[in-house]
Motif scaffolding. Structure first.
Motif, short mmCIF file in Angstrom:
data_model
loop_
_atom_site.label_atom_id
_atom_site.label_comp_id
_atom_site.label_asym_id
_atom_site.label_seq_id
_atom_site.Cartn_x
_atom_site.Cartn_y
_atom_site.Cartn_z
N SER A 91 0.84 -1.22 0.00
CA SER A 91 0.00 0.00 0.00
C SER A 91 0.87 1.26 0.00
O SER A 91 0.59 2.22 -0.73
N ALA A 92 1.90 1.26 0.82
CA ALA A 92 2.79 2.42 0.91
C ALA A 92 3.55 2.63 -0.40
O ALA A 92 3.73 3.77 -0.85
N ASP A 93 3.99 1.55 -1.02
CA ASP A 93 4.75 1.65 -2.26
C ASP A 93 3.90 2.22 -3.38
O ASP A 93 4.41 2.97 -4.24
N SER A 94 2.62 1.90 -3.39
CA SER A 94 1.72 2.45 -4.41
C SER A 94 1.65 3.97 -4.32
O SER A 94 1.72 4.67 -5.34
N VAL A 95 1.53 4.49 -3.09
CA VAL A 95 1.50 5.95 -2.90
C VAL A 95 2.87 6.55 -3.25
O VAL A 95 2.95 7.64 -3.83
N LEU A 96 3.93 5.85 -2.90
CA LEU A 96 5.28 6.34 -3.19
C LEU A 96 5.48 6.54 -4.69
O LEU A 96 6.08 7.55 -5.11
N GLN A 97 4.99 5.61 -5.49
CA GLN A 97 5.15 5.75 -6.93
C GLN A 97 4.45 7.00 -7.45
O GLN A 97 5.00 7.72 -8.30
N THR A 98 3.26 7.27 -6.93
CA THR A 98 2.55 8.48 -7.33
C THR A 98 3.29 9.72 -6.87
O THR A 98 3.38 10.72 -7.59
N ALA A 99 3.84 9.67 -5.64
CA ALA A 99 4.57 10.82 -5.09
C ALA A 99 5.83 11.09 -5.90
O ALA A 99 6.18 12.26 -6.15
N ILE A 100 6.53 10.04 -6.34
CA ILE A 100 7.76 10.22 -7.12
C ILE A 100 7.45 10.91 -8.45
O ILE A 100 8.19 11.80 -8.90
N VAL A 101 6.34 10.50 -9.07
CA VAL A 101 5.95 11.11 -10.34
C VAL A 101 5.69 12.61 -10.17
O VAL A 101 5.97 13.42 -11.06
N ASN A 102 5.18 12.98 -9.00
CA ASN A 102 4.84 14.38 -8.73
C ASN A 102 5.88 15.09 -7.87
O ASN A 102 5.62 16.17 -7.33
N SER A 103 7.07 14.53 -7.72
CA SER A 103 8.03 15.08 -6.77
C SER A 103 8.57 16.45 -7.18
O SER A 103 8.74 17.33 -6.33
N SER A 104 8.85 16.66 -8.45
CA SER A 104 9.43 17.93 -8.88
C SER A 104 8.38 18.98 -9.20
O SER A 104 8.55 20.16 -8.93
N ARG A 105 7.28 18.55 -9.76
CA ARG A 105 6.18 19.46 -10.07
C ARG A 105 4.88 18.65 -10.13
O ARG A 105 4.91 17.45 -10.43
N PRO A 106 3.74 19.30 -9.86
CA PRO A 106 2.47 18.57 -9.88
C PRO A 106 2.06 18.15 -11.28
O PRO A 106 2.23 18.91 -12.24
N THR A 107 1.55 16.92 -11.39
CA THR A 107 1.02 16.42 -12.66
C THR A 107 -0.46 16.14 -12.50
O THR A 107 -1.06 16.51 -11.49
N SER A 108 -1.02 15.45 -13.45
CA SER A 108 -2.47 15.22 -13.43
C SER A 108 -2.91 14.36 -12.25
O SER A 108 -4.05 14.44 -11.81
N GLY A 109 -2.01 13.54 -11.70
CA GLY A 109 -2.40 12.66 -10.60
C GLY A 109 -2.29 13.27 -9.24
O GLY A 109 -2.66 12.64 -8.23
N VAL A 110 -1.81 14.51 -9.15
CA VAL A 110 -1.56 15.11 -7.85
C VAL A 110 -2.86 15.39 -7.09
O VAL A 110 -2.88 15.40 -5.85
N SER A 111 -3.95 15.62 -7.80
CA SER A 111 -5.21 15.96 -7.14
C SER A 111 -5.74 14.79 -6.31
O SER A 111 -6.49 15.00 -5.35
N GLU A 112 -5.35 13.57 -6.68
CA GLU A 112 -5.83 12.39 -5.96
C GLU A 112 -4.83 11.90 -4.92
O GLU A 112 -5.10 10.94 -4.20
N LEU A 113 -3.68 12.55 -4.85
CA LEU A 113 -2.62 12.06 -3.97
C LEU A 113 -3.04 12.12 -2.50
O LEU A 113 -2.74 11.20 -1.73
N ARG A 114 -3.72 13.18 -2.12
CA ARG A 114 -4.14 13.30 -0.72
C ARG A 114 -5.10 12.18 -0.34
O ARG A 114 -4.95 11.55 0.71
#
Length: 359
Positions: A91-114
């Motif tokens: 579960s944690a790794d799934s969120v980590l992958q999304t966070a890495i994609v958005n680490s430098s700047r927000p992308t389309s998936g950032v709205s669902e990250l929270r």
């Protein structure tokens, strides 16, 4: 020359014969029982002085069986712990992958990250609050306590919830790099192992199990199992271990702030970098925890194999004392049957004699 002729009356003979029949019948019943069961009917009486050895052997065998039973329970606990840790790490790794994609700047998936972080946090807390035979597996020696407080639930000991602890620090999120750094310092203090059991601490509000450190600052005792004579295994994994603590820290940072709403690029980069680092360290730490559990499973399995072999030897030794030789028992049964047949035959012939046979 005189002759002394001994006489035995028919009454005396009948009494002697009746006594013999009674004892022989009892002996035949005992021999028959031993032949059918394979065990001596009165074990300790037949052993005499060797009975003490048998008593000692039985005590050792019961001790071995107790260890084997306890190890089966331990194996179940370890398997449940491994499954839970692996599920939490996934579960944690799934969120980590999304966070890495958005680490430098927000992308389309950032709205669902929270929401994704919040869902993972709830799932991990529920997974690590697992119990086995009435013991919470990740609470350490305080196994009667559920280890983790749910994200929005109030911890009765501190009167606040994990979500409120983070909300008091971050508010609506960092507006500048300086604010982000200041908030991270406060969050680091909350999740530090030396933060104590205050309301604004991990072990005060987030966690309710056994503490990581004793009052003198030394590592607190862990859950231990005796897996054999003179062999103990420290197998306790606690929900306040560093890997799990880092995962909850990273998820809490993402669940408490809408990172997509952070306008300052410096604040965004600092926040996402710290959250991603915490999650990455946590995932790696939980992988090490899984490896440790697997090692403990192997140790417990090896101990169980040794106990199984020992139990077989002990049972063989006990059987040597308690069992009867089937051939010897069968011979005794046949001899007693012959003796009883002869006795019954003599009795029958005597009953047919009378004075008229001599007249």
């Amino acid at each position: 020359m005189s002759w002394n002729i001994g006489r035995v009356s028919s009454l005396q003979f009948n009494l002697l014969n009746r006594s013999f029949v009674s004892s022989a019948t009892k002996a035949l019943a005992t021999a028959g029982e031993e032949l059918s069961t394979g065990f001596k009917s009165d074990i300790y009486r037949s052993l005499g002085a060797s009975a003490a050895t048998l008593t000692s052997l039985r005590a050792s065998f019961e001790n071995t069986e107790a260890y084997m039973t306890a190890n089966k329970t331990l194996d179940g606990k370890l398997e449940a712990m491994l499954t839970s840790v692996d599920a939490a790490r996934t579960s944690a790794d799934s969120v980590l992958q999304t966070a890495i994609v958005n680490s430098s700047r927000p992308t389309s998936g950032v709205s669902e990250l929270r929401n994704e972080a919040r869902a993972a946090l709830e799932s991990i807390i529920a997974t690590l609050n697992i119990s086995y035979n009435g013991d919470y597996l990740f609470s350490g020696v305080n196994s009667d306590q559920e280890p983790l407080t749910r994200w929005s639930d109030v911890n009765e000991a501190t009167g606040t919830s994990p979500s409120q602890v983070l909300a008091d620090i971050v508010g609506s999120g960092p507006a500048s790099a300086g604010e982000a750094e200041d908030m991270l310092a406060q969050i680091d203090a909350v999740f530090a192992s030396t933060s104590g059991e205050t309301a604004q601490s991990f072990e005060g509000t987030f966690y309710r199990g056994a503490p990581a450190l004793a009052k003198d600052g030394a590592p607190a005792p862990r859950v231990t199992a005796r897996i054999g004579e003179g062999q103990a295994l420290d197998y306790g994994v606690q929900a306040n271990d560093q890997g799990i603590r880092d995962v909850i820290k990273g998820l809490a940072m993402l669940a408490s702030v809408d990172v997509g709403a952070i306008e300052d690029e410096g604040a965004y980069a600092i926040w996402m970098g710290a959250a991603s680092a915490a999650l990455s360290n946590g995932v790696e730490g939980m992988l090490e925890i899984s490896a440790g559990i697997g090692f403990n499973q192997q140790v417990a399995e090896n101990a169980q194999t040794r106990l199984t072999d020992l139990a077989l030897v002990q049972k063989t030794q006990i059987s040597d004392y308690e069992s009867v030789d089937p051939y010897e028992a069968s011979t005794r049964v046949k001899n007693l049957e012959y003796q009883l047949d002869a006795s019954y035959s003599v009795t029958a012939k005597l009953s047919q004699l009378s004075l008229l046979n001599y007249l």
